[in-house]
Design a protein around this motif. Structure first.
Motif, PDB file in Angstrom:
ATOM      1  N   ILE A 199       0.840  -1.206   0.000  1.00 29.90           N
ATOM      2  CA  ILE A 199       0.000   0.000   0.000  1.00 29.90           C
ATOM      3  C   ILE A 199       0.875   1.256   0.000  1.00 29.90           C
ATOM      4  N   SER A 200       1.930   1.256   0.830  1.00 30.34           N
ATOM      5  CA  SER A 200       2.816   2.424   0.909  1.00 30.34           C
ATOM      6  C   SER A 200       3.522   2.679  -0.415  1.00 30.34           C
ATOM      7  N   VAL A 201       4.020   1.613  -1.030  1.00 31.49           N
ATOM      8  CA  VAL A 201       4.721   1.776  -2.306  1.00 31.49           C
ATOM      9  C   VAL A 201       3.754   2.178  -3.409  1.00 31.49           C
ATOM     10  N   ALA A 202       2.547   1.610  -3.386  1.00 31.28           N
ATOM     11  CA  ALA A 202       1.535   2.001  -4.374  1.00 31.28           C
ATOM     12  C   ALA A 202       1.189   3.481  -4.243  1.00 31.28           C
ATOM     13  N   LEU A 203       1.084   3.965  -3.000  1.00 30.73           N
ATOM     14  CA  LEU A 203       0.839   5.392  -2.786  1.00 30.73           C
ATOM     15  C   LEU A 203       1.998   6.238  -3.334  1.00 30.73           C
ATOM     16  N   SER A 204       3.210   5.759  -3.095  1.00 28.05           N
ATOM     17  CA  SER A 204       4.383   6.484  -3.563  1.00 28.05           C
ATOM     18  C   SER A 204       4.415   6.565  -5.082  1.00 28.05           C
ATOM     19  N   THR A 205       4.206   5.438  -5.746  1.00 30.30           N
ATOM     20  CA  THR A 205       4.258   5.419  -7.211  1.00 30.30           C
ATOM     21  C   THR A 205       3.090   6.183  -7.820  1.00 30.30           C
ATOM     22  N   PHE A 206       1.927   6.122  -7.177  1.00 31.56           N
ATOM     23  CA  PHE A 206       0.769   6.880  -7.655  1.00 31.56           C
ATOM     24  C   PHE A 206       1.090   8.381  -7.629  1.00 31.56           C
ATOM     25  N   GLY A 207       1.682   8.837  -6.527  1.00 32.44           N
ATOM     26  CA  GLY A 207       2.088  10.234  -6.447  1.00 32.44           C
ATOM     27  C   GLY A 207       3.193  10.572  -7.431  1.00 32.44           C
TER      28      GLY A 207
END
Length: 476
Positions: A273-281
């Motif tokens: 979830i954290s990495v997905a948030l990072s890549t989404f941003g």
């Protein structure tokens, strides 16, 4: 701050590629440290350029000022066609891999599924950025938390592992056991992979005109940000090796997810979830900046007039955003993540080298020009020696991948002479590049609000877009 521009999704993508090409744990860590040092040399050179040529726009502005329109156009051409769309494609693929990996724990996510999810993500964020500048900036602010959370979690858990004695892969006799025989070409590719994670070290030069006291703050940003980012990246990789063998890292399609599954137990869901948030941003940020580069190039007459159009109500460069989105979706279907990284990193380093060579040429061309910051000649010369060796061996090791980047860049030469230099073009060519029938100057006054929005007081009926030149002439 500058480190927030550098630290991004690249650290969740590049460790696998760096280890694969470096051949051993110890040498991969050396690549990460030296990569930060090379960025520091480049940043010092860009600091001198930033205060000597105080224009926003970074490489594009400096090269155009020093070498002229053709070289600047080729840099812009390669950025619009290769660098930004490819970077967006890599980050979008990483996003889809991290989102889908928990559903496919024992195999790679299906090719079609990753591409569809990546395309959906890019199209959604394009729509957001077309709709409102405020929405785009708020997404960037909110999703920055994701990458910081993931990195802090990885480093803290890794250090706890090392404190408990789990550092077998980091012991010198084990760390320098090569998985495969290294070569100079493979080492060069390892640096290219690491450079993708460090990309962003020159972003401050894109807004030089907005920096307060650049003579003081540009060097200060370099001295603080580059060592800090290098430390964070090195500690993150050390943390990975505290719980994963080199082969486990190479076999993983989402390194941070594998790390979380091994150490976080029931809380392993936090990592994807954290990495997905990072890549989404990260996708949102690159869409924002790449569309503004298209916008700036069109405003200077180096790209079709249409790309300098801004929507009247939302004040967003919709045509430029749509071009960036389309180019990204096309590149998504070309190759896998790590080949794309080699592809974009080669062109990135090529543009960095040309820009820093411009610094030396500018010193020779205008020796008496006032330079508030003047680095020692050993700094640009050292960078260029490393640059020449890196690109030479990269081209030797991956002639197709790197050669295609050069070919695409050189296709800009005839485009420049036809589209920019040729002033008396036939009507059908002028129409194709959008030079004929340009909209008449509109009587528009914009109020720039604190929330970065603009309100229209008067406009011509049935007009959906206006050109950026109109705004700047009115404001001046």
């Amino acid at each position: 701050c500058k480190e927030s521009n550098i630290i991004g999704s690249g650290i969740f993508i590049s460790p696998k590629g760096v280890l694969d090409h470096a051949g051993s744990v110890g040498f991969s860590l050396i690549v990460w440290v030296l990569g930060g040092g090379i960025c520091a040399l480049g940043s010092l050179c860009y600091a001198e350029l930033g205060v000597t040529i105080p224009k926003s726009g970074g490489d594009y502005s400096y090269v155009t000022e020093i070498f002229g329109g053709l070289v600047g156009f080729l840099l812009l051409w390669s950025a619009v066609l290769i660098m930004y769309p490819t970077t967006l494609a890599v980050i979008a693929l990483t996003f889809s891999n991290y989102v889908l990996q928990p559903a496919f724990p024992n195999c790679l996510p299906p090719y079609i599924a990753t591409r569809l999810l990546s395309t959906t993500c890019v199209m959604f964020l394009t729509w957001v950025n077309c709709s409102s500048v405020r929405w785009g900036t708020r997404i960037q602010d909110i999703f920055t938390v994701g990458k910081l959370l993931a990195l802090v979690l990885i480093i803290v858990v890794g250090m706890v592992q090392i404190a408990n004695g789990h550092y077998d892969a980091l012991e010198p006799q084990t760390a320098f056991e090569f998985i495969k025989d290294p070569s100079v070409g493979q080492i060069a590719l390892a640096f290219l992979q690491a450079s993708f994670a460090y990309s962003g070290w020159n972003f401050l030069n894109y807004v030089t005109e907005e920096v307060v006291e650049p003579r003081k703050n540009l060097p200060r940003a370099i001295y603080i940000s580059i060592p800090l980012v290098t430390l964070v990246y090195t500690l993150t990789n050390i943390a990975y090796f505290s719980s994963m063998s080199p082969q486990e890292l190479l076999d993983s399609n989402a390194v941070a997810v594998t790390f979380g599954e091994k150490l976080l137990g029931v809380f392993s869901w936090v990592m994807p979830i954290s990495v997905a948030l990072s890549t989404f941003g990260g996708i949102n940020g690159y869409l924002f900046t790449s569309s503004r580069l298209c916008f700036s190039g069109a405003r200077e007459g180096h790209l079709p007039y249409l790309l300098a159009m801004i929507h009247l109500k939302s004040c967003t460069p919709i045509p430029a955003l749509l071009v960036c989105c389309t180019a990204t979706i096309v590149i998504l279907c070309i190759g896998d993540t790590h080949n794309l990284i080699n592809y974009v990193s080669f062109i990135n380093y090529l543009s960095y080298g040309v820009t820093i060579a411009g610094l030396l040429y500018y010193r020779w061309k205008k020796p008496k020009l006032v330079r508030p910051i003047k680095v020692n000649l050993l700094v640009p010369c050292s960078y260029l020696v490393f640059w020449a060796v890196l690109l030479g061996f990269s081209l030797y090791s991956e002639p197709v991948v790197c050669g295609m980047g050069l070919v695409i860049m050189l296709t800009g030469v005839p485009i420049y002479f036809i589209g920019v230099q040729w002033k008396n073009k036939p009507h059908w060519i002028s129409s194709a590049v959008g030079e004929q029938d340009q909209p008449k100057r509109l009587c528009i006054v914009f109020l720039l609000q604190r929330n970065q929005s603009c309100e229209r007081q008067q406009r011509t009926p049935h007009t959906a877009f206006w050109n950026s030149k109109d705004l700047f002439s009115i404001r001046s």
